[in-house]
Motif scaffolding. Structure first.
Motif, PDB file in Angstrom:
ATOM      1  N   HIS A  96       0.807  -1.217   0.000  1.00  0.00           N
ATOM      2  CA  HIS A  96       0.000   0.000   0.000  1.00  0.00           C
ATOM      3  C   HIS A  96       0.845   1.275   0.000  1.00  0.00           C
ATOM      4  CE1 HIS A  96      -3.669   2.308   0.635  1.00  0.00           C
ATOM      5  NE2 HIS A  96      -2.904   3.107   1.354  1.00  0.00           N
ATOM      6  N   MET A  97       0.429   2.211  -0.849  1.00  0.00           N
ATOM      7  CA  MET A  97       1.015   3.542  -0.899  1.00  0.00           C
ATOM      8  C   MET A  97      -0.137   4.529  -0.755  1.00  0.00           C
ATOM      9  SD  MET A  97       3.896   4.394  -3.768  1.00  0.00           S
ATOM     10  CE  MET A  97       4.544   2.741  -3.934  1.00  0.00           C
ATOM     11  N   GLU A  98       0.063   5.570  -0.002  1.00  0.00           N
ATOM     12  CA  GLU A  98      -1.019   6.529   0.228  1.00  0.00           C
ATOM     13  C   GLU A  98      -1.334   7.406  -0.963  1.00  0.00           C
ATOM     14  OE1 GLU A  98      -1.989   8.558   3.544  1.00  0.00           O
ATOM     15  OE2 GLU A  98      -1.731   6.825   4.839  1.00  0.00           O
ATOM     16  N   LEU A  99      -0.309   7.846  -1.688  1.00  0.00           N
ATOM     17  CA  LEU A  99      -0.506   8.876  -2.711  1.00  0.00           C
ATOM     18  C   LEU A  99       0.053   8.453  -4.068  1.00  0.00           C
ATOM     19  CD1 LEU A  99       0.640  11.942  -0.583  1.00  0.00           C
ATOM     20  CD2 LEU A  99      -1.723  11.227  -1.034  1.00  0.00           C
ATOM     21  N   ILE A 100      -0.671   8.833  -5.119  1.00  0.00           N
ATOM     22  CA  ILE A 100      -0.141   8.567  -6.456  1.00  0.00           C
ATOM     23  C   ILE A 100       1.090   9.431  -6.728  1.00  0.00           C
ATOM     24  CG2 ILE A 100      -2.310   7.718  -7.417  1.00  0.00           C
ATOM     25  CD1 ILE A 100      -2.677  10.444  -8.771  1.00  0.00           C
ATOM     26  N   GLU A 101       1.185  10.570  -6.051  1.00  0.00           N
ATOM     27  CA  GLU A 101       2.379  11.419  -6.196  1.00  0.00           C
ATOM     28  C   GLU A 101       3.622  10.679  -5.716  1.00  0.00           C
ATOM     29  OE1 GLU A 101      -1.156  14.173  -5.948  1.00  0.00           O
ATOM     30  OE2 GLU A 101      -0.552  12.340  -4.924  1.00  0.00           O
ATOM     31  N   THR A 102       3.485   9.934  -4.625  1.00  0.00           N
ATOM     32  CA  THR A 102       4.599   9.135  -4.106  1.00  0.00           C
ATOM     33  C   THR A 102       4.985   8.059  -5.114  1.00  0.00           C
ATOM     34  OG1 THR A 102       3.833   9.521  -1.852  1.00  0.00           O
ATOM     35  CG2 THR A 102       5.362   7.688  -2.179  1.00  0.00           C
ATOM     36  N   VAL A 136       6.946  11.162 -15.203  1.00  0.00           N
ATOM     37  CA  VAL A 136       6.005  10.082 -14.893  1.00  0.00           C
ATOM     38  C   VAL A 136       4.646  10.701 -14.601  1.00  0.00           C
ATOM     39  CG1 VAL A 136       5.474   8.153 -13.362  1.00  0.00           C
ATOM     40  CG2 VAL A 136       7.860   8.635 -13.971  1.00  0.00           C
ATOM     41  N   ARG A 137       3.669  10.270 -15.350  1.00  0.00           N
ATOM     42  CA  ARG A 137       2.284  10.728 -15.171  1.00  0.00           C
ATOM     43  C   ARG A 137       1.481   9.534 -14.671  1.00  0.00           C
ATOM     44  NH1 ARG A 137      -1.110  14.616 -18.415  1.00  0.00           N
ATOM     45  NH2 ARG A 137      -3.224  13.930 -18.043  1.00  0.00           N
ATOM     46  N   VAL A 138       0.722   9.737 -13.606  1.00  0.00           N
ATOM     47  CA  VAL A 138      -0.103   8.675 -13.045  1.00  0.00           C
ATOM     48  C   VAL A 138      -1.534   9.183 -12.952  1.00  0.00           C
ATOM     49  CG1 VAL A 138      -0.488   7.138 -11.075  1.00  0.00           C
ATOM     50  CG2 VAL A 138       1.844   7.783 -11.697  1.00  0.00           C
ATOM     51  N   GLU A 139      -2.453   8.412 -13.494  1.00  0.00           N
ATOM     52  CA  GLU A 139      -3.870   8.734 -13.392  1.00  0.00           C
ATOM     53  C   GLU A 139      -4.588   7.623 -12.643  1.00  0.00           C
ATOM     54  OE1 GLU A 139      -5.183   9.354 -17.431  1.00  0.00           O
ATOM     55  OE2 GLU A 139      -4.762  11.495 -17.257  1.00  0.00           O
ATOM     56  N   LYS A 140      -5.589   8.026 -11.878  1.00  0.00           N
ATOM     57  CA  LYS A 140      -6.396   7.088 -11.108  1.00  0.00           C
ATOM     58  C   LYS A 140      -7.849   7.266 -11.561  1.00  0.00           C
ATOM     59  CE  LYS A 140      -7.155   6.753  -6.273  1.00  0.00           C
ATOM     60  NZ  LYS A 140      -6.608   6.887  -4.923  1.00  0.00           N
ATOM     61  N   PRO A 141      -8.281   6.443 -12.518  1.00  0.00           N
ATOM     62  CA  PRO A 141      -9.662   6.553 -13.011  1.00  0.00           C
ATOM     63  C   PRO A 141     -10.659   6.317 -11.870  1.00  0.00           C
ATOM     64  CG  PRO A 141      -8.360   5.098 -14.409  1.00  0.00           C
ATOM     65  CD  PRO A 141      -7.541   5.386 -13.194  1.00  0.00           C
ATOM     66  N   GLY A 142     -11.728   7.071 -11.889  1.00  0.00           N
ATOM     67  CA  GLY A 142     -12.772   6.896 -10.889  1.00  0.00           C
ATOM     68  C   GLY A 142     -12.485   7.541  -9.548  1.00  0.00           C
ATOM     69  N   ALA A 143     -11.368   8.214  -9.424  1.00  0.00           N
ATOM     70  CA  ALA A 143     -11.006   8.823  -8.140  1.00  0.00           C
ATOM     71  C   ALA A 143     -11.811  10.082  -7.843  1.00  0.00           C
ATOM     72  CB  ALA A 143      -9.515   9.153  -8.109  1.00  0.00           C
ATOM     73  N   LEU A 144     -12.319  10.719  -8.875  1.00  0.00           N
ATOM     74  CA  LEU A 144     -13.031  11.980  -8.695  1.00  0.00           C
ATOM     75  C   LEU A 144     -14.327  11.926  -9.493  1.00  0.00           C
ATOM     76  CD1 LEU A 144     -12.908  14.862  -7.506  1.00  0.00           C
ATOM     77  CD2 LEU A 144     -11.755  15.554  -9.617  1.00  0.00           C
ATOM     78  N   GLU A 145     -15.431  12.030  -8.790  1.00  0.00           N
ATOM     79  CA  GLU A 145     -16.730  11.968  -9.447  1.00  0.00           C
ATOM     80  C   GLU A 145     -16.842  13.057 -10.507  1.00  0.00           C
ATOM     81  OE1 GLU A 145     -21.455  12.267  -8.348  1.00  0.00           O
ATOM     82  OE2 GLU A 145     -20.039  11.742  -6.760  1.00  0.00           O
ATOM     83  N   GLY A 146     -17.294  12.652 -11.681  1.00  0.00           N
ATOM     84  CA  GLY A 146     -17.473  13.591 -12.771  1.00  0.00           C
ATOM     85  C   GLY A 146     -16.243  13.780 -13.641  1.00  0.00           C
ATOM     86  N   ALA A 147     -15.137  13.158 -13.272  1.00  0.00           N
ATOM     87  CA  ALA A 147     -13.908  13.280 -14.055  1.00  0.00           C
ATOM     88  C   ALA A 147     -13.486  11.892 -14.552  1.00  0.00           C
ATOM     89  CB  ALA A 147     -12.780  13.863 -13.206  1.00  0.00           C
ATOM     90  N   ALA A 148     -12.900  11.858 -15.729  1.00  0.00           N
ATOM     91  CA  ALA A 148     -12.402  10.586 -16.257  1.00  0.00           C
ATOM     92  C   ALA A 148     -11.311  10.015 -15.349  1.00  0.00           C
ATOM     93  CB  ALA A 148     -11.869  10.775 -17.668  1.00  0.00           C
ATOM     94  N   ALA A 149     -10.501  10.884 -14.787  1.00  0.00           N
ATOM     95  CA  ALA A 149      -9.421  10.445 -13.902  1.00  0.00           C
ATOM     96  C   ALA A 149      -8.860  11.659 -13.173  1.00  0.00           C
ATOM     97  CB  ALA A 149      -8.303   9.761 -14.683  1.00  0.00           C
ATOM     98  N   ALA A 150      -8.254  11.400 -12.038  1.00  0.00           N
ATOM     99  CA  ALA A 150      -7.450  12.400 -11.335  1.00  0.00           C
ATOM    100  C   ALA A 150      -6.018  11.899 -11.409  1.00  0.00           C
ATOM    101  CB  ALA A 150      -7.908  12.525  -9.878  1.00  0.00           C
ATOM    102  N   GLY A 151      -5.067  12.805 -11.382  1.00  0.00           N
ATOM    103  CA  GLY A 151      -3.695  12.339 -11.515  1.00  0.00           C
ATOM    104  C   GLY A 151      -2.666  13.383 -11.175  1.00  0.00           C
ATOM    105  N   CYS A 152      -1.433  13.012 -11.448  1.00  0.00           N
ATOM    106  CA  CYS A 152      -0.295  13.914 -11.216  1.00  0.00           C
ATOM    107  C   CYS A 152       0.774  13.597 -12.236  1.00  0.00           C
ATOM    108  CB  CYS A 152       0.234  13.753  -9.785  1.00  0.00           C
ATOM    109  SG  CYS A 152       1.107  12.197  -9.514  1.00  0.00           S
TER     110      CYS A 152
END
Length: 130
Positions: A82-88, A108-124
């Motif tokens: 387990h890692m807390e953050l996609i930024e990490t 490095v770009r990381v997206e997490k689909p479904g992380a934010l309602e109404g958005a295709a993905a949230a990421g960094c």
């Protein structure tokens, strides 16, 4: 479009300006997230990696970064647990890529689909270089 022939003199005048290696859309299942409901389960991450290498001719696999090495580094991070953050995750993957001395910069770009309602993905996106 037909290939234009290069004269021997013209071929010697060409210089390598850049070498970029990319891995796009690498889909991983990772235990990641800050919130209690994200613990004990996997979530999808979509990872894009762009590596800038020292310019030069590439004749053999040893002259570049193997895409499989990028994938293996990402899977190794997932396997750590387990890692807390996609930024990490993004920063650690960039560090792993920079362990290869030929890599000058890692994006490095990381997206997490479904992380934010109404958005295709949230990421960094993390950019690290030497």
């Amino acid at each position: 479009m037909s290939a234009l022939p290069l004269t021997a003199g013209a071929a010697h005048q060409l210089r390598h300006h850049a070498l970029t290696v990319t891995v796009r859309g690498l889909t991983l299942q990772a235990e990641i997230g800050h919130y209690a409901h994200e613990r004990g389960r996997t979530q999808t991450l979509i990872v894009d990696v762009t590596l800038e290498l020292a310019p030069g001719p590439v004749r053999h696999l040893a002259d570049t970064v193997n895409y499989e090495a990028v994938r293996a580094a990402a899977l190794a991070l997932v396997a750590e647990g387990h890692m807390e953050l996609i930024e990490t995750f993004a920063e650690r993957l960039a560090h792993a890529c920079l362990a290869d001395d030929r890599v000058r910069m890692a994006r490095v770009r990381v997206e997490k689909p479904g992380a934010l309602e109404g958005a295709a993905a949230a990421g960094c996106e993390v950019h690290l270089g030497r």
